[in-house]
Design a protein around this motif. Structure first.
Motif, PDB file in Angstrom:
ATOM      1  N   VAL A   8       0.849  -1.197   0.000  1.00 15.76           N
ATOM      2  CA  VAL A   8       0.000   0.000   0.000  1.00 15.76           C
ATOM      3  C   VAL A   8       0.888   1.251   0.000  1.00 15.76           C
ATOM      4  CG1 VAL A   8      -1.602   1.358   1.411  1.00 15.76           C
ATOM      5  CG2 VAL A   8      -2.031  -1.068   1.022  1.00 15.76           C
ATOM      6  N   GLY A   9       1.976   1.204   0.778  1.00 23.89           N
ATOM      7  CA  GLY A   9       2.907   2.321   0.774  1.00 23.89           C
ATOM      8  C   GLY A   9       3.527   2.538  -0.597  1.00 23.89           C
ATOM      9  N   GLN A  10       3.847   1.439  -1.287  1.00 28.66           N
ATOM     10  CA  GLN A  10       4.403   1.560  -2.634  1.00 28.66           C
ATOM     11  C   GLN A  10       3.419   2.266  -3.573  1.00 28.66           C
ATOM     12  OE1 GLN A  10       5.312  -2.676  -3.267  1.00 28.66           O
ATOM     13  NE2 GLN A  10       7.474  -2.115  -3.456  1.00 28.66           N
ATOM     14  N   LYS A  11       2.158   1.897  -3.458  1.00 33.56           N
ATOM     15  CA  LYS A  11       1.147   2.521  -4.311  1.00 33.56           C
ATOM     16  C   LYS A  11       0.974   3.991  -3.963  1.00 33.56           C
ATOM     17  CE  LYS A  11      -1.365  -1.774  -5.162  1.00 33.56           C
ATOM     18  NZ  LYS A  11      -0.370  -2.632  -4.480  1.00 33.56           N
ATOM     19  N   ALA A  12       0.956   4.299  -2.668  1.00 33.07           N
ATOM     20  CA  ALA A  12       0.779   5.682  -2.240  1.00 33.07           C
ATOM     21  C   ALA A  12       1.937   6.556  -2.713  1.00 33.07           C
ATOM     22  CB  ALA A  12       0.661   5.747  -0.721  1.00 33.07           C
ATOM     23  N   SER A  13       3.145   6.005  -2.722  1.00 35.54           N
ATOM     24  CA  SER A  13       4.308   6.788  -3.136  1.00 35.54           C
ATOM     25  C   SER A  13       4.274   7.119  -4.624  1.00 35.54           C
ATOM     26  CB  SER A  13       5.601   6.035  -2.802  1.00 35.54           C
ATOM     27  OG  SER A  13       5.747   4.874  -3.608  1.00 35.54           O
ATOM     28  N   LYS A  14       3.471   6.356  -5.376  1.00 39.09           N
ATOM     29  CA  LYS A  14       3.404   6.572  -6.821  1.00 39.09           C
ATOM     30  C   LYS A  14       2.121   7.263  -7.267  1.00 39.09           C
ATOM     31  CE  LYS A  14       6.309   2.537  -7.713  1.00 39.09           C
ATOM     32  NZ  LYS A  14       6.345   1.119  -8.119  1.00 39.09           N
ATOM     33  N   LYS A  15       0.974   6.890  -6.657  1.00 43.49           N
ATOM     34  CA  LYS A  15      -0.272   7.452  -7.162  1.00 43.49           C
ATOM     35  C   LYS A  15      -0.955   8.419  -6.199  1.00 43.49           C
ATOM     36  CE  LYS A  15      -3.638   3.763  -6.009  1.00 43.49           C
ATOM     37  NZ  LYS A  15      -4.594   2.813  -6.613  1.00 43.49           N
ATOM     38  N   GLY A  16      -0.278   8.753  -5.108  1.00 41.33           N
ATOM     39  CA  GLY A  16      -0.822   9.773  -4.227  1.00 41.33           C
ATOM     40  C   GLY A  16      -0.940  11.099  -4.958  1.00 41.33           C
ATOM     41  N   THR A  17      -2.001  11.826  -4.713  1.00 36.34           N
ATOM     42  CA  THR A  17      -2.237  13.066  -5.457  1.00 36.34           C
ATOM     43  C   THR A  17      -1.563  14.278  -4.825  1.00 36.34           C
ATOM     44  OG1 THR A  17      -4.291  13.570  -4.276  1.00 36.34           O
ATOM     45  CG2 THR A  17      -4.473  12.193  -6.251  1.00 36.34           C
ATOM     46  N   THR A  18      -1.001  14.120  -3.627  1.00 31.67           N
ATOM     47  CA  THR A  18      -0.292  15.225  -2.986  1.00 31.67           C
ATOM     48  C   THR A  18       1.095  14.757  -2.561  1.00 31.67           C
ATOM     49  OG1 THR A  18      -0.968  14.747  -0.701  1.00 31.67           O
ATOM     50  CG2 THR A  18      -2.495  16.057  -2.059  1.00 31.67           C
TER      51      THR A  18
END
Length: 229
Positions: free
Chosen positions: A60-70
């Motif tokens: 989930v952290g990997q995804k957040a680091s790539k597709k997080g909008t901020t």
């Protein structure tokens, strides 16, 4: 005779179930007596729980680091990956020394968290990621405090110390996104999940299956506690 009594059957070194629905086992029951101090069911369950938390939170952290909008969400994702990789390394080290079998997959409930977030994007992903990580980290923090104050095993104490630092950091970085729904997080932290007990426990690894390793990022700043390593 003493050597034969020092370790119980290996089956006791993997929990039948974890979580609030666990009623059949006695958490204070000693299941092994290694040189580092008596190992209880609660100690064993804690090591498995730390491993399980990282197994769902890391991707989930990997995804957040790539597709997080901020930038704050992407930064939170990077911290999750870094912290979870370091803590998992320490967890595997402790488990190996204590003869504890670790899972290669998170619990079905945790898999559902990851699956839901995989299907989301944009602001919805950002908010749900921050809130879910905040809630589950809060639950784990309670477990850490309980184990740290009761365990008589020095390796488990050291792991609890590192887990405490890592989880507090995770809580801080997701709160800094400004997207945590605190009302929802508190409800999730304090409400018993209406799920079968097996959904709260990670499945044991398949015999002969290579152990999953959470690889630290190239720019990792986290390091395992010397006391654990």
């Amino acid at each position: 005779m003493g050597g034969a009594l020092s370790m119980t059957l290996g089956s006791l070194l993997y929990p039948a179930m974890l979580g609030v629905q666990k009623v059949s086992n006695a958490p204070a029951r000693i299941i092994a007596t290694p040189a580092t101090g008596p190992l209880t069911e609660a100690d064993r369950d804690f090591v498995v729980e730390v491993r399980s938390a990282g197994l769902w939170e890391y991707p989930v952290g990997q995804k957040a680091s790539k597709k997080g909008t901020t930038k704050a969400v992407r930064n939170a994702g990077e911290h999750l990956v870094d912290g979870d990789a370091s803590l998992d390394s320490a967890c595997r080290n402790v488990a190996n020394q204590l003869g504890i079998t670790l899972p290669n997959q998170p619990s079905p409930q945790q898999q559902s968290f990851e699956s839901r977030l995989n299907g989301e994007s944009g602001k919805q992903f950002d908010t749900d990621m921050a809130t879910t990580v905040r809630a589950t980290s809060g639950q784990l923090l309670t477990t850490i405090a309980s184990v740290r104050t009761t365990t008589k095993n020095s390796l488990v104490r050291a792991l609890a110390d590192q887990a405490n630092d890592t989880v507090l950091q995770h809580i801080t970085v997701v709160e800094k996104t400004g997207l945590v729904d605190f009302d929802q997080a508190v409800v999730q932290e304090t409400t018993s999940p209406n799920l079968p007990a097996q959904d709260l426990t990670p499945p044991p690894a398949v015999a002969g299956q290579p152990q999953a390793v959470l690889t630290p990022p190239a720019n990792s700043t986290a390091s395992p506690s010397p006391a654990v390593g």
